[in-house]
Design a protein around this motif. Structure first.
Motif, short mmCIF file in Angstrom:
data_model
loop_
_atom_site.label_atom_id
_atom_site.label_comp_id
_atom_site.label_asym_id
_atom_site.label_seq_id
_atom_site.Cartn_x
_atom_site.Cartn_y
_atom_site.Cartn_z
N ALA A 166 0.83 -1.20 0.00
CA ALA A 166 0.00 0.00 0.00
C ALA A 166 0.86 1.25 0.00
O ALA A 166 0.53 2.26 -0.64
N SER A 167 1.99 1.19 0.69
CA SER A 167 2.88 2.35 0.79
C SER A 167 3.55 2.65 -0.54
O SER A 167 3.58 3.80 -0.99
N TYR A 168 4.09 1.63 -1.22
CA TYR A 168 4.79 1.94 -2.45
C TYR A 168 3.83 2.22 -3.61
O TYR A 168 4.19 2.94 -4.55
N LEU A 169 2.61 1.71 -3.53
CA LEU A 169 1.61 2.13 -4.52
C LEU A 169 1.26 3.60 -4.33
O LEU A 169 1.09 4.35 -5.29
N ASP A 170 1.16 4.01 -3.07
CA ASP A 170 0.91 5.42 -2.77
C ASP A 170 2.10 6.29 -3.19
O ASP A 170 1.92 7.44 -3.61
N ALA A 171 3.31 5.75 -3.07
CA ALA A 171 4.49 6.50 -3.49
C ALA A 171 4.44 6.77 -4.99
O ALA A 171 4.73 7.89 -5.45
N GLU A 262 14.49 -4.26 -4.92
CA GLU A 262 13.40 -4.83 -5.71
C GLU A 262 12.23 -3.86 -5.81
O GLU A 262 11.61 -3.70 -6.86
N LEU A 263 11.92 -3.21 -4.70
CA LEU A 263 10.81 -2.26 -4.68
C LEU A 263 11.08 -1.09 -5.61
O LEU A 263 10.21 -0.69 -6.40
N VAL A 264 12.29 -0.55 -5.53
CA VAL A 264 12.63 0.60 -6.37
C VAL A 264 12.61 0.21 -7.85
O VAL A 264 12.13 0.98 -8.69
N GLU A 265 13.08 -0.96 -8.18
CA GLU A 265 13.06 -1.40 -9.57
C GLU A 265 11.63 -1.53 -10.07
O GLU A 265 11.32 -1.21 -11.23
N ASP A 280 15.21 7.84 -8.85
CA ASP A 280 16.48 7.45 -8.22
C ASP A 280 16.22 6.90 -6.82
O ASP A 280 15.31 7.34 -6.13
N LEU A 281 17.06 5.95 -6.42
CA LEU A 281 17.05 5.47 -5.04
C LEU A 281 18.02 6.31 -4.25
O LEU A 281 19.23 6.24 -4.45
N LEU A 282 17.50 7.13 -3.37
CA LEU A 282 18.35 7.96 -2.53
C LEU A 282 19.02 7.13 -1.45
O LEU A 282 20.19 7.34 -1.12
N GLY A 283 18.29 6.19 -0.89
CA GLY A 283 18.85 5.34 0.15
C GLY A 283 17.75 4.57 0.85
O GLY A 283 16.57 4.67 0.51
#
Length: 332
Positions: A166-171, A262-265, A280-283
């Motif tokens: 739910a969080s990364y879909l919201d992101a 994996e999430l960022v990809e 970009d993945l900041l960290g």
């Protein structure tokens, strides 16, 4: 509290001195994902490195950033500045015992986060005039126009997420809304391009952002192709805005580093396909009991544990941000 060094002499009708600041927004479309914790600890770390840092709490309806900085009672708030009870936003700014200055919001009256457009523009302009090396904006957890506009004010936008679906879909939703808002306000009164207004381009963007039918997926690449054909004189500007829109993901409460990658990809794939945007993945910040306990005790983790999780990860985060600043301005 105004810094006398910001007065400057006027040269050719323009202030010769402008504060050299970098505005960092910490946003995300969901509450409870650690935006305020990240903003507070990042501000404290930057301050400890000798950077003049100001934290601005832009959760105007339910701000609690001041509590994490050891400030229990806000005598002056952003609302006082907006209501003209305080003449300058720098008069709202107070020091904290952990290093950064704070421009606080605090819990306010019902509906106080939904400020009118003119008041929002006043606030945005005032924030840009603050004198600091870094100004960190702690945003509310939604995708309202105001929150998105605070995010778009920044030189460097951070979108916080967790590995929860739910969080990364919201992101992703936050990133999409921010890009669409950026395009739809391309010639707004707050935009540097307002004098270049192209009515054909405005119509094409409005038709794309608010389509009459939702039956088909929206691809920004299709919008750009349409602009190239129907508003060619503004194509380069539209293309540049999309290309230079660069959100940066911070993955919080991570169990394993591989989860964050994996999430960022996953998000990168969909944003590239749908929005023509590179993320970009900041960290990433691992889940740790010390962070949880420090949050409960309202003591910043980096202050309570100088060799803890944030102390280990924030130097790399700041290094990436400063590399981005060194490469030149963006249109975020």
């Amino acid at each position: 509290m105004r810094d006398p060094s910001t007065s400057g002499d006027k040269q050719e009708g323009v202030e010769a001195f402008r504060p050299r600041n970098r505005i960092i927004a910490v946003g995300g479309a969901k509450g409870g994902i650690g935006k305020t914790l990240l903003a507070a600890n990042l501000g404290i770390f930057l301050s400890s490195q000798g950077r003049r840092t100001i934290l601005v709490d832009l959760d105007l309806g339910a701000g609690n950033l001041h509590l994490l900085l050891g400030i229990w009672n806000l005598k002056r708030k952003i609302q006082d500045f907006l209501d003209k009870e305080i003449p300058d936003i720098e008069d709202v700014m107070i020091p904290s015992k952990y290093g950064p200055y704070l421009v606080g919001a605090g819990t306010a009256a019902f509906g106080s986060s939904n400020i009118h457009f003119a008041r929002k523009i006043k606030l945005l302009k005032a924030i840009k005039r603050l004198n600091a090396d870094y100004i960190i904006l702690d945003l509310g957890g939604d995708t309202s126009y105001n929150v998105i506009d605070y995010y778009l004010l920044s030189d460097y936008g951070i979108v916080v997420t967790t590995c929860d679906p739910a969080s990364y879909l919201d992101a992703y939703g936050f990133i999409k809304m921010a890009l669409f808002r950026k395009l739809s306000r391309l010639f707004g009164t707050e935009s540097e391009f307002r004098k270049q207004k192209d009515l054909d381009l405005v119509q094409l963007i409005n038709d794309f952002v608010t389509p009459k039918s939702r039956d088909r997926a929206q691809y920004v690449s299709d919008l750009l192709n349409t602009i190239r054909q129907d508003a060619p004189r503004s194509f380069a500007l539209a293309e540049r805005v999309v290309a230079e829109f660069k959100p940066n993901l911070m993955v919080n409460m991570v169990g394993k580093d591989s989860e964050a990658v994996e999430l960022v990809e996953r998000i990168r794939k969909v944003t590239k396909k749908m929005l023509s945007v590179h993320v970009d993945l900041l960290g990433s910040i691992p889940y740790h009991v010390n962070i949880k306990s420090s949050a409960k005790e309202l003591v910043p983790e980096i202050a309570k544990y100088p060799h803890g999780v944030f102390a280990a990860h924030l130097p790399g985060v700041v290094h990436k941000m400063e590399q981005s600043f060194a490469s030149g301005p963006s249109l975020l």
